[in-house]
Design an enzyme around this catalytic site. Structure first.
Site, PDB file in Angstrom:
ATOM      1  N   HIS A 145      -0.940   9.197 -23.420  1.00 27.22           N
ATOM      2  CA  HIS A 145      -1.043  10.206 -24.415  1.00 27.22           C
ATOM      3  C   HIS A 145       0.139  11.145 -24.738  1.00 27.22           C
ATOM      4  O   HIS A 145       0.526  11.633 -23.554  1.00 27.22           O
ATOM      5  CB  HIS A 145      -2.391  11.048 -24.390  1.00 27.22           C
ATOM      6  CG  HIS A 145      -2.944  11.425 -25.743  1.00 27.22           C
ATOM      7  ND1 HIS A 145      -2.421  12.750 -26.142  1.00 27.22           N
ATOM      8  CD2 HIS A 145      -3.930  11.103 -26.827  1.00 27.22           C
ATOM      9  CE1 HIS A 145      -3.123  12.886 -27.470  1.00 27.22           C
ATOM     10  NE2 HIS A 145      -3.929  11.923 -27.854  1.00 27.22           N
ATOM     11  N   ASP A 173      -9.488   6.150 -26.762  1.00 26.07           N
ATOM     12  CA  ASP A 173      -9.426   4.895 -27.637  1.00 26.07           C
ATOM     13  C   ASP A 173      -9.902   3.645 -26.298  1.00 26.07           C
ATOM     14  O   ASP A 173     -10.502   2.763 -26.502  1.00 26.07           O
ATOM     15  CB  ASP A 173      -8.245   4.165 -27.927  1.00 26.07           C
ATOM     16  CG  ASP A 173      -7.954   4.610 -29.500  1.00 26.07           C
ATOM     17  OD1 ASP A 173      -6.788   5.144 -29.525  1.00 26.07           O
ATOM     18  OD2 ASP A 173      -8.783   4.996 -30.192  1.00 26.07           O
TER      19      ASP A 173
HETATM   20  C1  SDX Z   1      -4.097   7.860 -30.170  1.00 28.79           C
HETATM   21  O1  SDX Z   1      -1.363  11.899 -31.050  1.00 28.79           O
HETATM   22  C2  SDX Z   1      -2.851  11.706 -30.725  1.00 28.79           C
HETATM   23  O2  SDX Z   1      -3.423  12.769 -30.764  1.00 28.79           O
HETATM   24  C3  SDX Z   1      -3.215  10.538 -30.870  1.00 28.79           C
HETATM   25  C4  SDX Z   1      -4.929  10.335 -30.806  1.00 28.79           C
HETATM   26  C5  SDX Z   1      -5.673  10.996 -31.821  1.00 28.79           C
HETATM   27  O3  SDX Z   1      -6.782  11.339 -31.709  1.00 28.79           O
HETATM   28  O4  SDX Z   1      -5.032  11.236 -32.979  1.00 28.79           O
HETATM   29  O5  SDX Z   1      -5.313  10.950 -29.552  1.00 28.79           O
HETATM   30  C6  SDX Z   1      -5.328   8.998 -30.916  1.00 28.79           C
HETATM   31  O6  SDX Z   1      -3.373   7.510 -30.659  1.00 28.79           O
HETATM   32  C7  SDX Z   1      -4.444   7.904 -28.461  1.00 28.79           C
HETATM   33  C8  SDX Z   1      -3.389   7.004 -28.198  1.00 28.79           C
HETATM   34  C9  SDX Z   1      -3.518   5.557 -28.529  1.00 28.79           C
HETATM   35  N1  SDX Z   1      -2.624   4.425 -28.002  1.00 28.79           N
HETATM   36  C10 SDX Z   1      -2.780   3.682 -26.956  1.00 28.79           C
HETATM   37  O7  SDX Z   1      -3.712   3.664 -26.414  1.00 28.79           O
HETATM   38  C11 SDX Z   1      -1.561   2.827 -26.580  1.00 28.79           C
HETATM   39  C12 SDX Z   1      -1.152   2.684 -25.237  1.00 28.79           C
HETATM   40  N2  SDX Z   1      -0.501   4.298 -25.003  1.00 28.79           N
HETATM   41  C13 SDX Z   1       0.905   4.127 -25.364  1.00 28.79           C
HETATM   42  O8  SDX Z   1       1.661   3.417 -26.156  1.00 28.79           O
HETATM   43  C14 SDX Z   1       1.542   5.702 -24.969  1.00 28.79           C
HETATM   44  O9  SDX Z   1       0.825   6.403 -24.272  1.00 28.79           O
HETATM   45  C15 SDX Z   1       1.390   6.580 -26.201  1.00 28.79           C
HETATM   46  C16 SDX Z   1       2.097   6.209 -27.658  1.00 28.79           C
HETATM   47  C17 SDX Z   1      -0.013   6.794 -26.597  1.00 28.79           C
HETATM   48  C18 SDX Z   1       2.106   7.946 -26.035  1.00 28.79           C
HETATM   49  O10 SDX Z   1       3.587   7.677 -25.892  1.00 28.79           O
HETATM   50  P1  SDX Z   1       4.518   8.568 -25.739  1.00 28.79           P
HETATM   51  O11 SDX Z   1       3.917   9.985 -25.385  1.00 28.79           O
HETATM   52  O12 SDX Z   1       5.640   8.498 -26.700  1.00 28.79           O
HETATM   53  O13 SDX Z   1       4.990   8.479 -24.275  1.00 28.79           O
HETATM   54  P2  SDX Z   1       6.327   7.385 -23.696  1.00 28.79           P
HETATM   55  O14 SDX Z   1       6.044   6.148 -24.593  1.00 28.79           O
HETATM   56  O15 SDX Z   1       7.504   8.179 -23.850  1.00 28.79           O
HETATM   57  O16 SDX Z   1       5.804   7.027 -22.284  1.00 28.79           O
HETATM   58  C19 SDX Z   1       6.296   7.672 -21.092  1.00 28.79           C
HETATM   59  C20 SDX Z   1       6.364   6.662 -20.018  1.00 28.79           C
HETATM   60  C21 SDX Z   1       7.133   5.546 -20.404  1.00 28.79           C
HETATM   61  O17 SDX Z   1       7.557   4.904 -18.884  1.00 28.79           O
HETATM   62  P3  SDX Z   1       8.994   5.560 -18.644  1.00 28.79           P
HETATM   63  O18 SDX Z   1       9.958   4.976 -19.770  1.00 28.79           O
HETATM   64  O19 SDX Z   1       9.329   6.904 -18.326  1.00 28.79           O
HETATM   65  O20 SDX Z   1       9.332   4.707 -17.483  1.00 28.79           O
HETATM   66  O21 SDX Z   1       4.948   6.473 -19.755  1.00 28.79           O
HETATM   67  C22 SDX Z   1       5.150   4.842 -19.968  1.00 28.79           C
HETATM   68  C23 SDX Z   1       6.222   4.660 -20.864  1.00 28.79           C
HETATM   69  O22 SDX Z   1       6.550   3.171 -20.768  1.00 28.79           O
HETATM   70  N3  SDX Z   1       3.583   4.449 -20.567  1.00 28.79           N
HETATM   71  C24 SDX Z   1       2.960   3.391 -20.355  1.00 28.79           C
HETATM   72  C25 SDX Z   1       1.938   3.706 -21.252  1.00 28.79           C
HETATM   73  N4  SDX Z   1       1.892   4.732 -21.990  1.00 28.79           N
HETATM   74  C26 SDX Z   1       3.393   5.593 -21.759  1.00 28.79           C
HETATM   75  N5  SDX Z   1       3.167   2.552 -19.622  1.00 28.79           N
HETATM   76  C27 SDX Z   1       2.285   1.662 -19.683  1.00 28.79           C
HETATM   77  N6  SDX Z   1       0.881   1.826 -20.397  1.00 28.79           N
HETATM   78  C28 SDX Z   1       0.866   2.709 -21.422  1.00 28.79           C
HETATM   79  N7  SDX Z   1      -0.235   2.802 -21.886  1.00 28.79           N
END
Ligand code: SDX
Length: 428
Positions: A307, A364
């Site tokens: 998140h 989710d």
């Molecule tokens: C919602 O913003 C809100 O409030 C949203 C929400 C709402 O109520 O409106 O809460 C609803 O959208 C919840 C999120 C639902 N999405 C998912 O579950 C999809 C999976 N999650 C990710 O795609 C991710 O965690 C995000 C998009 C939710 C957040 O991404 P960020 O903040 O941009 O974080 P990032 O992509 O910079 O990740 C940081 C690190 C990275 O690794 P490094 O580059 O540091 O090595 O964490 C890793 C990412 O690759 N990472 C994950 C991951 N989420 C982040 N690795 C594997 N699986 C994941 N789910």
């Protein structure tokens, strides 16, 4: 804490005021930055460090897993309020009295009939169309059937637009599901509560009376409350920026629905179920999917995990996880997917990659398990998210318009070609 921030650029110092919110969050007010520095701007892809507005609607603390709507804890609201009370709270700032709530619901019901010509638009969609695309289109189409733009200087006009969309949106939600399933469209009933009405429109067969199931009513009511607002998330920021051009409320909401559709945002609840199903088909091999999620060469992410704000637990995920056990138990549903989800959560919570990146289950991760137990098709899961988020989107749009905020227009840093002479065709 000083009330100013000092920035030194090319040997010149510039001071900028610090803004402190009611929960002691601090921001550097850079409204004068470009003018004061001869053109310097900030840049922050994804706005991870940038606030777009001051808001009095929802407070999140990602480190402590706190979520409050207008100061009330999500745990209390999920337990003690119903969705319509929470919608009123988010939009107008206070929990309604009994009379206010009755009038609010009565006004919503008075607008719960959708123009019959909207069905012609619905009919034009192929059954295979994703319900989020249908819902976004129908919501935008409502503008054509309700052309009077909202005069935000008139409280009455704003109120009428708000109860109008709160009345019609559940019909569009139900119609998108009925279209997907090839079932005749239902109309609501003014004798029912808001959530009962949604369930009846979604599930009533044409050849049977529909009997309300309190378990489903309470489960959906709680899920809608938990999804109702979440400060400046992707879809809400979309509603605010589209609304900032003074596009209408329905057009702004339609844009928000499209943003929510993405699998990184609200579309994750569908992606979680598809992921868990794939793991189940794979013999429950969670380790393979954990490895895929950690493999930088693999675009796969553990859906429902991580998140932007919560770097501890998502309080909504905790509530929904408990509700999933209760609802499936009450319904007498044995779903191996729930056990796979719990197993995956335990593995991730003990895996260095996830722990280091502070990746926890988000809203989710478990919600789709309940929707499925309720008989809602997986492609409808994000539509249910939109139904819950509707009052939050409305509240944020209303706040932005009443505060007369300027049109959203970010700057950029150009990194393309410098000026170059035109080449005629024979010179290329
Ligand atoms: C919602 O913003 C809100 O409030 C949203 C929400 C709402 O109520 O409106 O809460 C609803 O959208 C919840 C999120 C639902 N999405 C998912 O579950 C999809 C999976 N999650 C990710 O795609 C991710 O965690 C995000 C998009 C939710 C957040 O991404 P960020 O903040 O941009 O974080 P990032 O992509 O910079 O990740 C940081 C690190 C990275 O690794 P490094 O580059 O540091 O090595 O964490 C890793 C990412 O690759 N990472 C994950 C991951 N989420 C982040 N690795 C594997 N699986 C994941 N789910």
């Amino acid at each position: 804490m000083s009330d100013k921030a000092t920035l030194e650029i090319n040997g010149q110092k510039h001071e900028f005021p610090l803004i402190t919110g009611t929960e002691n969050e601090v921001a550097i007010d850079v409204k004068t930055l470009r003018g004061a520095t001869g053109g310097v701007v900030t840049i922050d892809p994804g706005y991870k460090n940038t606030g777009s507005c001051e808001s009095g609607i929802t407070f999140l603390n990602g480190e402590e897993g706190i979520l409050r709507y207008r100061g009330y804890a999500i745990e209390d609201l999920a337990e003690k309020a119903d969705f319509l009370e929470v919608a009123y709270l988010l939009i107008f700032g206070e929990l309604p009295t009994k009379e206010e709530l009755e009038k609010f619901h009565s006004d919503i019901k008075s607008h719960a009939v959708v123009d019959d010509d909207v069905k012609k638009i619905l009919d034009a969609f192929p059954k295979a169309a994703h319900p989020m695309g249908v819902l976004s289109s129908l919501t935008s189409a409502l503008t054509a059937f309700n052309p009077t733009s909202v005069n935000v200087d008139s409280e009455e006009d704003m109120y009428n637009a708000i109860v109008r969309i709160l009345g019609k949106f559940p019909v569009l939600v139900a119609w998108t599901m009925r279209k997907k399933l090839g079932q005749p469209l239902n109309y609501g009933s003014t004798s029912l509560g808001y959530v009962e009405n949604v369930l009846q429109m979604m599930f009533k067969r044409p050849d049977e009376d529909y009997t309300q199931n309190e378990i489903l009513v309470n489960a959906l009511d709680k899920l809608l409350i938990l999804h109702a607002d979440h400060e400046q998330n992707c879809s809400t920021s979309t509603v605010r920026i589209v609304g900032s051009s003074h596009a209408g409320l329905f057009a702004s909401l339609s844009a928000g629905i499209s943003a929510l559709w993405g699998p990184l945002h609200g579309g994750a609840n569908q992606a979680v179920l598809e992921m868990l199903e794939a793991i189940k088909e794979d013999g429950g091999d969670t380790k393979k999917y954990m490895a895929k999620a950690k493999d930088k060469e693999d675009p796969f992410r553990l859906m429902g995990f991580g998140h932007r704000v919560y770097k501890n637990f998502d309080p909504r995920a905790r509530i929904i996880k408990v509700a999933a056990d209760e609802v499936l138990g009450d319904l007498g549903v044995e779903d191996p997917i729930l056990d796979i989800a719990k197993g995956l959560e335990q593995e991730a919570l003990n895996d260095e990659y996830f722990v280091k990146r502070k990746l926890y289950p988000n809203v989710d991760f478990y919600s789709g398990i309940i929707y499925r137990a309720m008989g809602i098709p997986v492609e409808m899961f994000t539509v249910m998210f939109a139904l819950g988020r509707l009052p939050g989107w409305i509240a944020q749009w209303r706040e932005m318009r009443l505060r007369k905020e300027p049109i959203g227009r970010p700057r950029q840093i150009y990194t393309g070609e410098n000026h170059r002479p035109f080449k005629t065709l024979d010179q290329r």
